[in-house]
Design an enzyme around this catalytic site. Sequence first.
Site, PDB file in Angstrom:
ATOM      1  N   LYS A   1      -7.353 -12.794 -24.040  1.00 53.16           N
ATOM      2  CA  LYS A   1      -8.353 -11.963 -24.681  1.00 53.16           C
ATOM      3  C   LYS A   1      -9.032 -11.004 -23.714  1.00 53.16           C
ATOM      4  O   LYS A   1      -9.369  -9.874 -24.070  1.00 53.16           O
ATOM      5  CB  LYS A   1      -9.387 -12.852 -25.367  1.00 53.16           C
ATOM      6  CG  LYS A   1      -8.845 -13.619 -26.576  1.00 53.16           C
ATOM      7  CD  LYS A   1      -9.924 -14.467 -27.208  1.00 53.16           C
ATOM      8  CE  LYS A   1      -9.447 -15.093 -28.508  1.00 53.16           C
ATOM      9  NZ  LYS A   1      -8.311 -15.989 -28.336  1.00 53.16           N
TER      10      LYS A   1
ATOM     11  N   ARG B   1       2.087 -12.562 -33.500  1.00 53.87           N
ATOM     12  CA  ARG B   1       2.942 -13.446 -34.301  1.00 53.87           C
ATOM     13  C   ARG B   1       2.639 -13.214 -35.766  1.00 53.87           C
ATOM     14  O   ARG B   1       1.751 -12.436 -36.108  1.00 53.87           O
ATOM     15  CB  ARG B   1       2.649 -14.906 -33.945  1.00 53.87           C
ATOM     16  CG  ARG B   1       1.161 -15.241 -34.058  1.00 53.87           C
ATOM     17  CD  ARG B   1       0.878 -16.704 -33.871  1.00 53.87           C
ATOM     18  NE  ARG B   1      -0.521 -17.004 -33.691  1.00 53.87           N
ATOM     19  CZ  ARG B   1      -1.435 -17.085 -34.647  1.00 53.87           C
ATOM     20  NH1 ARG B   1      -1.062 -16.860 -35.900  1.00 53.87           N
ATOM     21  NH2 ARG B   1      -2.685 -17.374 -34.398  1.00 53.87           N
TER      22      ARG B   1
END
Length: 666
Positions: A116, A297
């Site tokens: 992140k 994903r």
Amino acid sequence: MFTSVLVANRGEIACRVFRTAKRMGLRTVAVYSEADAQALHVREADEAVLIGPAPARESYLDGAKVLAAAKATGAEAIHPGYGFLSENADFAEAVIAAGLVWIGPPASAIRAMGLKDAAKARMIAAGVPVTPGYQGEDQSGETLAAEAAKTGYPVLIKAVAGGGGKGMRRVDDPAEFADALASAQREGQASFGDPRVLIERYITRPRHIEVQVFGDSHGQVVHLFERDCSLQRRHQKVIEEAPAPGMDAATREAVTGAAVRAAQAVGYVGAGTIEFIADASEGLKADRIWFMEMNTRLQVEHPVTEAITGVDLVEWQLRVAAGEPVPLTQDQLSIDGWAMEARLYAEDPANGFLPSVGRLDHFHLPDDIRVDTGVEQGGEVSAFYDPMIAKLIVHAETREAAAERLAEACGSVQVWPVKTNAGFLKRCLEHSRFVAGDVDTALIGAEGEALFRVDASEDVALAGAGVLLDRAVWDDSYYEKQPSPWDPSSYALGGFRLNGQKNTALVLSVDGQKRSLTIGDRESRRLTTSAGRKVSIDYGRRSAPSRRAVATVEGQAFGFTEVDDDVVVVFDQGSATRVEPWKAAALVGGSTASDGALRAPMPGRIVAAPVKAGDAVSKGQPVVVLEAMKMEHALVAPFDGVVTEVNVAAGDQTTDGAVLAVVEAS
């Protein structure tokens, strides 16, 4: 196009990928752990390979074993699903190095967006607005505390490699920062093998908006509009919908455009999701939405996007991985109607949402909507994996119609003895704020017990009583095997007689609570209360898989299942209620802490025991922290008192029901 695909995952996502792969004529290969030997995804595949023991790190997270299974079965491509190895760049590279097709983004994109802190830095460089905070390399407690103070409380601590709410803690007070940091770091290490964290400003009225993006190897990136995932509990998504309520055309253009730029900045290929946090204090506005992270994903909530666009995202994944272009251009994509998805979890909302494990002796989900699941009746919910057992998905012309239809679907769920959140989901969907579209991530926490715990109605008790009385009178074989369960000397039924005594007090245990019902005349296969309410029982509906036994109270139908000779479980509004004759045994046992004993609600590993024998504790103070189903669960003091026993230490494994500690009331 390749001709075979191995899914390096389990449960509902493996079944979901197999469904599309088979439709496209591909051979399917499953992998499974010892705990999943009888799992649905194993039977649905054309071929299945055992890859290790139950713990994920020894099976589903072992990339070498997955690759060996692909080689042994001749699989040409690997689909990682979500979770486990889906965002592991090293595994993606290993798949390609083995000469297989990786059905996912390039490893470089996974690395760029997987952490992140690095992802936020890249987005800043690309001109994408990000949430204020700290994502630096210095991970000392002093620096992180100082940066939190600089950002301004409340803040969020987030694992840099996190996802799904794991390794995430909200902190409102500087005095709570150190404990929250330690917990987030432990969970980050346990879930992702990385204890590093970042700090973000906590938005007081946040909405979680995410955009589905899709890229191909020919340089094209499109978006498939937005989803709203704001209804959350402890940062875990509960209800997802598409499109987002209150999203005007200008704001949609701004947020989807930013998502496409973000994907382009990392050369993205395949399905991905750009997640944004919005300040909803004045509604959705383009200048109040910030990049939060990217999931490289397929998402759990991808079915709602499929519903409003008519696209099969798994088919797109397979085609793009085979080198084909994205099947549709941006101007060919449009929004049709409204879709919602509810995540059905094996958990107990009335007991702090603790996961529930065990055999699914009774398992019935609605058959008139889309249901994605990886379990079935007779299957097991294991303590080793995520407790989600199904996704319920609806599509309708309007948001109101979608919410109503999904609420009805959640209310029809019948599961026993594993507990589920179906009733909680239904109450969320029917809540006035949700219906009005006034949703933010704090809604569930603000509404509290009204959503979590609802006592069984009198009609539920009547339905259960009707089934028990019906069995005692009409099931001859049952009656011959043992004394009637309505013997007043055994169950204190106040002189109830089989010949129909009027105004008899019938005493029941309803989920452990004592209930008294006044019973009037009984006629053929009917129970009538003194108030004239009638109960009828229909066993015939069990003759077909899609039909169920039903107890009817004044025209309202309740599903039920018989657990044993004197126990019945009644299903109503998504909840399951155990009804039996009142007796002393109904008051004994269980995993409650009313006696001060803190028992393990499931098998797991002890990650912390912050108190010792002799310590004074306050009600609600953590005494033992247990890790199970990939999450930490704090067992807290049930009242003010003194700790008299601590039977575990950090690192210990524990079994279901074990007494971990004891608190004596002061």
